[in-house]
Structure formats: C-alpha cells, structure tokens
Design a protein around this motif. Structure first.
Motif, PDB file in Angstrom:
ATOM      1  N   ASN A 188      -3.466   2.192 -13.592  1.00 13.32           N
ATOM      2  CA  ASN A 188      -3.603   2.556 -12.181  1.00 13.32           C
ATOM      3  C   ASN A 188      -2.554   3.565 -11.704  1.00 13.32           C
ATOM      4  O   ASN A 188      -2.292   3.688 -10.513  1.00 13.32           O
ATOM      5  CB  ASN A 188      -3.580   1.317 -11.263  1.00 13.32           C
ATOM      6  CG  ASN A 188      -4.914   0.596 -11.238  1.00 13.32           C
ATOM      7  OD1 ASN A 188      -5.103  -0.398 -11.920  1.00 13.32           O
ATOM      8  ND2 ASN A 188      -5.849   1.119 -10.472  1.00 13.32           N
ATOM      9  N   LEU A 241      -5.177   1.973  -6.290  1.00 10.50           N
ATOM     10  CA  LEU A 241      -6.113   0.949  -6.766  1.00 10.50           C
ATOM     11  C   LEU A 241      -7.246   0.757  -5.774  1.00 10.50           C
ATOM     12  O   LEU A 241      -7.171   1.224  -4.635  1.00 10.50           O
ATOM     13  CB  LEU A 241      -5.380  -0.364  -7.047  1.00 10.50           C
ATOM     14  CG  LEU A 241      -4.524  -1.027  -5.984  1.00 10.50           C
ATOM     15  CD1 LEU A 241      -5.365  -1.627  -4.876  1.00 10.50           C
ATOM     16  CD2 LEU A 241      -3.702  -2.141  -6.637  1.00 10.50           C
ATOM     17  N   GLN A 278      -7.550  -5.208 -10.170  1.00  9.97           N
ATOM     18  CA  GLN A 278      -6.510  -4.193 -10.366  1.00  9.97           C
ATOM     19  C   GLN A 278      -5.223  -4.601  -9.662  1.00  9.97           C
ATOM     20  O   GLN A 278      -4.126  -4.408 -10.193  1.00  9.97           O
ATOM     21  CB  GLN A 278      -6.992  -2.833  -9.842  1.00  9.97           C
ATOM     22  CG  GLN A 278      -8.060  -2.190 -10.721  1.00  9.97           C
ATOM     23  CD  GLN A 278      -8.664  -0.931 -10.112  1.00  9.97           C
ATOM     24  OE1 GLN A 278      -8.271  -0.501  -9.035  1.00  9.97           O
ATOM     25  NE2 GLN A 278      -9.630  -0.350 -10.806  1.00  9.97           N
ATOM     26  N   PHE A 286      -5.868  -2.018 -17.932  1.00 11.60           N
ATOM     27  CA  PHE A 286      -6.831  -2.758 -17.107  1.00 11.60           C
ATOM     28  C   PHE A 286      -8.185  -2.853 -17.799  1.00 11.60           C
ATOM     29  O   PHE A 286      -8.699  -1.855 -18.311  1.00 11.60           O
ATOM     30  CB  PHE A 286      -6.996  -2.058 -15.759  1.00 11.60           C
ATOM     31  CG  PHE A 286      -8.015  -2.708 -14.865  1.00 11.60           C
ATOM     32  CD1 PHE A 286      -7.745  -3.928 -14.261  1.00 11.60           C
ATOM     33  CD2 PHE A 286      -9.250  -2.107 -14.630  1.00 11.60           C
ATOM     34  CE1 PHE A 286      -8.683  -4.536 -13.434  1.00 11.60           C
ATOM     35  CE2 PHE A 286     -10.191  -2.714 -13.809  1.00 11.60           C
ATOM     36  CZ  PHE A 286      -9.901  -3.922 -13.215  1.00 11.60           C
TER      37      PHE A 286
END
Lengths: 444, 444
Positions: free
Chosen positions: B295, B306, B331, B351
């Motif tokens: 992110n 995010l 996230q 992620f």
C-alpha cells in the motif's frame, strides 16, 4: 389571479388549525369523529415534543426520537388533512388563510402558533445568542458545543480557551435549569472521555436568573432544592442578575460583572408568535391573543386561539394561563367539543384549567416535582421525582416507536454513564473568527 | 508565519491518516498497541457506515444510527488523536499536511480519502442530480422525496404531477438496486398511508443501467434474480441505456427516450477523491493512487494509500481491487502491522485480498448474496440471503448502541410494515420553480 391551495372539499365545515404544537395536536385528536374537515397547517411536517429538546441539545437523545410526523400520528383519522406551508396572514373578512401554497378557506379558524423567543428588543443578543425554541435550535446548540471543544484543542491562550469551554445560560426556568444540569453531567461523565486532551476542570457553567429563585412558579421546596442540586453539581448559579449586553464574546451583567463565552443560551423569555391580519385590539401584552373562556378571540365570531398564543384573562388568571403544555392540551381537548357544539347550536362549555403540577429534572437521579393528584398536592425532590419525571415524559411522547427509542437511549445513558451519539451533523452557530475577537493577545 | 496545529508530541513516530472511512478506521484499530502516535484527520467527527445510507435516504433508519463519532469509537485507545479539519494539500518534501487548523507533521502518511461521485464531467448533471456518497446526501434525498409529495398535493396537471412523484435512479450497482427496492417498498406499504390524497399507482421508479445486467461483478444468478425481484416489485428497469442529459426536469437517454422527473439519483460511478500535493505520476485512471503490495504510493517512501483511493495494480487485479468496504478493511488491518514492521526494520507482508463475497438487498425478504466461506462459494437469493444480509450488516456497524437502534428499527419496520420517522429535517434539494419548467401548460 386568485390562487387557492388544492384541498379536496368534503362538504363539511372546514376547521383550519395553524400550528401543530401541543394545543393544535390535541384539538385535531378531539375532532376525530366530528362532522368537520380538519385542516392542519404547519411549516414543519412533524410535531416536536418540546420538553425533551434540552436532551437533544446535550446529545442525550437523538432529534428523531422527540419529533413525530403529523401524517403518521393521524394516519387513521379520515377527516384530517395536513398542509406543509408558511402562513403569511389571515383575512377574517373573506375567511381565508394566505399561505405559501395559496389561499385556504375556513369556517372556523384556530390559531395555535405558540410562542417564540423574546429578546426584549435586544438585536445584538438575538444575533449572538442561541435560542431553545425549535428542534433546529437544539441541533444547532449540540453541534456548536461539540465544535467548540474541537476548536479549543487548537488554543492555549487562557481567556480564549475559556471562551470556548465556558457556557452562560440566561434564564432560570425549566429550560435553563435542565440545560445547566445536563451540561454539568456531560462535563463530569462524558466530555473528559471524548476529549482527554482538554482539562474540564476549567469548564464553567453559569446560570443567570433575574429573580431571587430558580423555577419561579414552582414551590419554594422545588426552587431551593433545584438550586442546591445545581450547586452540588458545580453549576455557578447567579441569582438577582440581568444580562445587559452580549457581543458574542463578553457577557456584561447589570451588576457590572463580566463573563467570557462564545456560547450564550437564551432561555429568558418567550412572547406570543402571532399571525398577521388580526385586529391589534385582540392582543394583550406579550403578543398574546385575548380569548374568552371558550378560547374565542375577542372581536371575532369564528376565530379561536389556544395554548401559548392565547391569554384567557379571568379574575383568577389576570395574565392568562401559564405558557406550558398542560393548558394548551386541555384547551385543545375542550375546544374540539365546543366547535362541534357551536356548529350544532348547542351551548358551549367554559374552560377550567386543571393544574396537574410541574416538574423539572436537574440530573441523574435528581428532579423536582410539584404535582396535584386526586386534588391533593404532592411535592417531591430527588430520586422519586426523577422517576416520576421520566415516567410522565415517556408516556407523553407521541408514537410508540419514539417512546421505545427514548427509553432505550435513557437506559443506555443511565447504565453506561455515557450518552447518545455526539455528532456534529447539520447547522451550527459559526463563532466570530478568533483574530477578530482577541486583538490584544497573541493568536495561536 | 508558519502555523502549526496544536497536537501534543508523544515522542513516538507520527502516523497521520487522512480520512476515517472503513480503511482509515481499521488502520487506527490495528495500531492500538503500536509504539506510534496515531493522528486521524477527518472533516466530519464521525465514521459513516456507508452500506446503510440508502436506508437513511428512504427513512428506514435514522442518520444517527449509522454514524458513530471517532472519539467515542477510540475512547480507550491511548495513542489516538483526532483532529476535525479539512486537508488542503500535503507537502511530501517537508512531511507536512496543510489543513484548515494548521500544519500537521507526519513520519508516515496514509491517504484514506475514499471516493467521490463521478459525473464524468457533466456539470449539468452534477448540478441537478442527487448523489449518494455522504450522510448529508442521504438526508437531503429523504427530505426531497417527502417534500416532493407535499408539493404534489398542490398539482393536478399530469406531467407536472409525474415530475414530482416519479424517480429516476441511474446506476444498477448495489446502491441503485437497493434504493430502487426500498422506494418500491415505501410506495407499496408506507406512502399511501401518509398521503391518502395522492394516487401512488402513478408513481414510477425507473432504474437505468448502462450494461445488460444489474449488480455487475456479482454472479449471473444474483444479477438475474435482482432484476426479477425488482420487476416483480414494479420497478421499471431499463438495461443497456445511458443518460445523455438531465436538466432538472427531463431525462434524455442515448436511445432518444425521455423521462420526466424532478429527482434523479446518480449512483452511476465513483472516482478517487485525492488530496493535492502528490506527484501526478502517482495517479492512474480514475484518480486513484498507484500503490505497491504494501500500500505504499509509487514514488514515495513514507506515503501510503488504502481503500477506494488506492489502486493496487497486479497481474490478477489490473484495475486494482474493487472499490468496496472489504479491500479497505483488510488493507487497513495489514498496513497497521506493516507500518510497525517498517519502523522496526522488519520485512513487510504483501497484501493478499480475501474476497468474502458481496451482497445486496432488494426488499422485504429479498436479497442476493455471493459469499465465500471457508474457501467455498455459497450463493443465495431470497429470504436466506436477506437474513444473512441483515446479520452481517448488523454485526458490522460500529458501536453496540447503534447496533441496538438499527435492530430496533428493523424489527419495528418489519412487523408494522411501517418505517422510521418520515421527517423533513435539515437540507433538501430545492426544485426549480414550477412556472419556469412547464411553460407550455397551465400552472395551477
């Protein structure tokens, strides 16, 4: 071009009621089975349960729990017609009400427009103070209080900080006392948790009362005990003082004392809220319409007034009845019968006020009540009065759904020592920019 | 003069988060025990549970039940600091956020500003349509719908009456489908009781979808069933159409068809809601910030993004993740861990999106759900999906008090076939005056 509002004619006489407060609402109810067409005009689409507005202002209950749409309240009443409109004036010659949606014809007109805040001609006060007469006022006060604390986080200059954190409430009647008490509870239980960065020891709540006692009109016991409760809760009650001026920052009292606040709540007086077009001779002091014992406005055959706007001047009540919910409700109930009697040529019943007493709540477990039950006087201060206060207010709120929500909120608040959702949502009062106010000190 | 916002320095690195939507909220939570100072900036003092905004717009639940003040949510989180402020721009050289209350220094910046309504450059549409991206939008829509019916009472000219009673919803995603369904339920169960003087057979609800199916991105079963549900409920679903123009009265479609309405609800697209001051190279199509699998915004070391504003472009997700609550929440949770890892020099975790599925409710006992539970797909349409929808939304709302109130409202609505308080309170969209619109016909 003559522009009539569209309302189907039922062929029955038209009773037009201006204003859906306690009096107007009760009148509509009492005409449920009457052979008339009931037309209620209001500039809002909902009735406001005014006694709990102070709880909206202090984030104790949500706005929607104490207001109730007229159409919902009367959905089963076949002769009921609602029109959302502003009344411009009445024409008693033509029997017409001039409104923002056009002309509305009446056979019987009932003025139930209530009261509005009385600033006694002080325009500076009107501009700078927050009133407590409508749900919008209450929401605006809630938003202003919360926004003040957000702003206070950005300030370290002491006087300026105080101006944001201190509150001045003018008027020691029920509204002023209840607001002062509720703010004090929030200062103790709620605000320090929300704003750990602020020191709430420096938050002052001043309550200013022109006379020598709070809750004038209630018993000496209630007055004294409410003063004691408030003082124990840390409210600075200033008796025998009047506010001379308020410029949005400095409050000057008639004693020469000054207080600093950006939020002054004006609960010091009300005045009738009349409609235009009525003869000036029909009014007495305080903008109230002089009515006879049948609530008929002096000088008219088919124009009536009830509640706060009406002054039924008699030997026992040289000023008319107190401007409270109870006289309005009782007048509304009787006027419904009397309008039917009048139409059918039957004799009218004179109004006799049954004073059931008054109450005010100060805080958690603390209220005062002067009641008249079964013709007996009953006075109580403290926990029992508080239970009675809650019970009576709960059963009085229109709509079962609202009752349920208010009760849920109250239980929640009581057991969690928390209160409702502290939202800044909707209008708020914009303070003057900081730099303009304190020019003699550094602005952070 | 350099003007810093006042925030006590804890000596720990400052994580500044702009925006308290689903992503920002989850990030704050995940940093609860981290050795950082968490500073959340938002222009509102509350989080909005967006999935239920359509119920606010249709008077099913009250605004306060789906919004929750940040200070309340995080009252037990010691490293949390909230500032009510508007962000003007960020200065990534100096590591400063420029806000309406002054400069705020950061060590790590997280942009969680979400998305805003995309009118695709159509200024006339932007001016005349009602959006559904904020709680104010939802309240405004509720007030507008109710005020339209009050106005409709004053009209008998047919086209003009239709313009007040008919609704056009543009966009067949979840918001559009849920609004169309809720309006249809109100038309059947609620409005006729509130407005016995109006004929709701003439109230049309049009739902316009540019593609050939509703709820694009859900399963074919969900798309088909939602279409069937809506059609059974009397919603006029117009597939494969685009709106060419809307002047506040006439909607013109690309097929040449026209519809008349004073209330067009625009739910047809969103675009990233960026802050100023970031390099233009960091953005991709749709105003979203290009981020890596941690992110981190492309081109920056300590700036992250995010949720809806972030596009994590990978081989599997060439457009980034869908702009929904779930990616933002997941996230936020991971970024909290990664910021701590980063600060401590530990490796970061990439992620991986766990798609738990999507749902939409259409009406009473009617919803569609495509779920992924324990790596298994589970599709449901109808009553069971509706129960699941209610359960998942109830447990997702922040705050036990809000859950209680929403549940109370839902039970009430379900068993009484009634809905919440239909109040006209707060802002509403003002329609153009009647005379200006219909010049070719007589105006009543």
């Amino acid at each position: 071009m003559v522009n009539y509002a569209r309302i189907a004619t039922t062929g029955q006489p038209k009773v037009v009621i201006i204003g859906g407060g306690f009096g107007g609402l009760e009148l509509v109810k009492s005409l449920k089975n009457a052979p008339v067409q009931v037309i209620l005009i209001d500039k809002q689409n909902y009735h406001t349960f005014q006694p709990l507005m102070y709880q909206v202002a202090t984030a104790g209950v949500e706005p929607d729990t104490i207001i109730h749409p007229f159409r919902k309240i009367f959905e089963d009443q076949k002769n009921f017609f609602f029109r959302l409109a502003e009344v411009q004036r009445v024409d008693t010659q033509q029997q017409l009400v001039e409104t923002s949606i056009g002309l509305i014809r009446y056979d019987y007109l009932v003025i139930a427009t209530g009261a509005t805040t009385n600033y006694f001609g002080d325009e500076q006060m009107e501009q700078n103070a927050i009133a407590m007469k409508s749900i919008e006022d209450a929401i605006s006060l809630r938003n202003t209080i919360l926004a003040n604390f957000e702003k206070a986080l950005q300030v370290d200059e002491e006087e300026h900080l105080n101006s944001l954190m201190d509150y001045v409430i003018v008027g020691g009647g029920a509204t002023g006392v209840e607001l002062a008490g509720a703010l004090s509870e929030l200062r103790k239980h709620v605000f320090p948790k929300d704003y750990p960065e602020l020191d709430f020891k420096s938050m002052d709540i001043h309550l200013i009362q022109s006379g020598g006692e709070l809750l004038k009109g209630m018993s000496p016991e209630a007055s004294q005990k409410s003063l004691q409760f408030l003082q124990e809760m840390g409210v600075d009650v200033l008796l025998n003082r009047r506010v001379k001026s308020y410029d949005g920052y400095t409050v000057t009292l008639d004693t020469g004392e000054t207080l600093i606040t950006r939020t002054l709540i004006w609960a010091a007086g009300v005045t009738g809220n009349p409609v235009a077009g009525l003869s000036p001779e029909s009014f007495i002091k305080g903008n109230r319409l002089k009515v006879d014992v049948y609530n008929r406005v002096e000088g008219y055959e088919n124009v009536f007034a009830l509640g706060d706007i009406a002054a039924m001047v008699t030997a026992e009540n040289p000023q008319g009845h107190p401007m409270l919910a109870q006289p309005a409700i009782q007048q509304g109930a009787l006027l419904g019968q009397n309008l039917v009697n009048l139409h059918e040529g039957k004799p009218l019943q004179p109004f006799i006020y049954k004073d059931q007493g008054t109450m005010a709540t100060i805080g958690r477990n603390k209220a005062v009540a002067d009641l008249r039950l079964f013709k007996k006087e009953f006075k109580s201060q403290g926990f029992l009065a508080w239970l009675i206060w809650m019970f009576i207010h709960l059963i009085s709120i229109a709509g079962f759904r609202n009752r349920l929500l208010v009760m849920t909120n109250w239980f929640w608040n009581y057991f969690t020592y928390d209160s409702g959702n502290r939202l800044i949502l909707g209008e708020k009062q914009e303070n003057a920019p900081l730099a303009e106010t304190i020019t003699h000190k550094t602005v952070i």
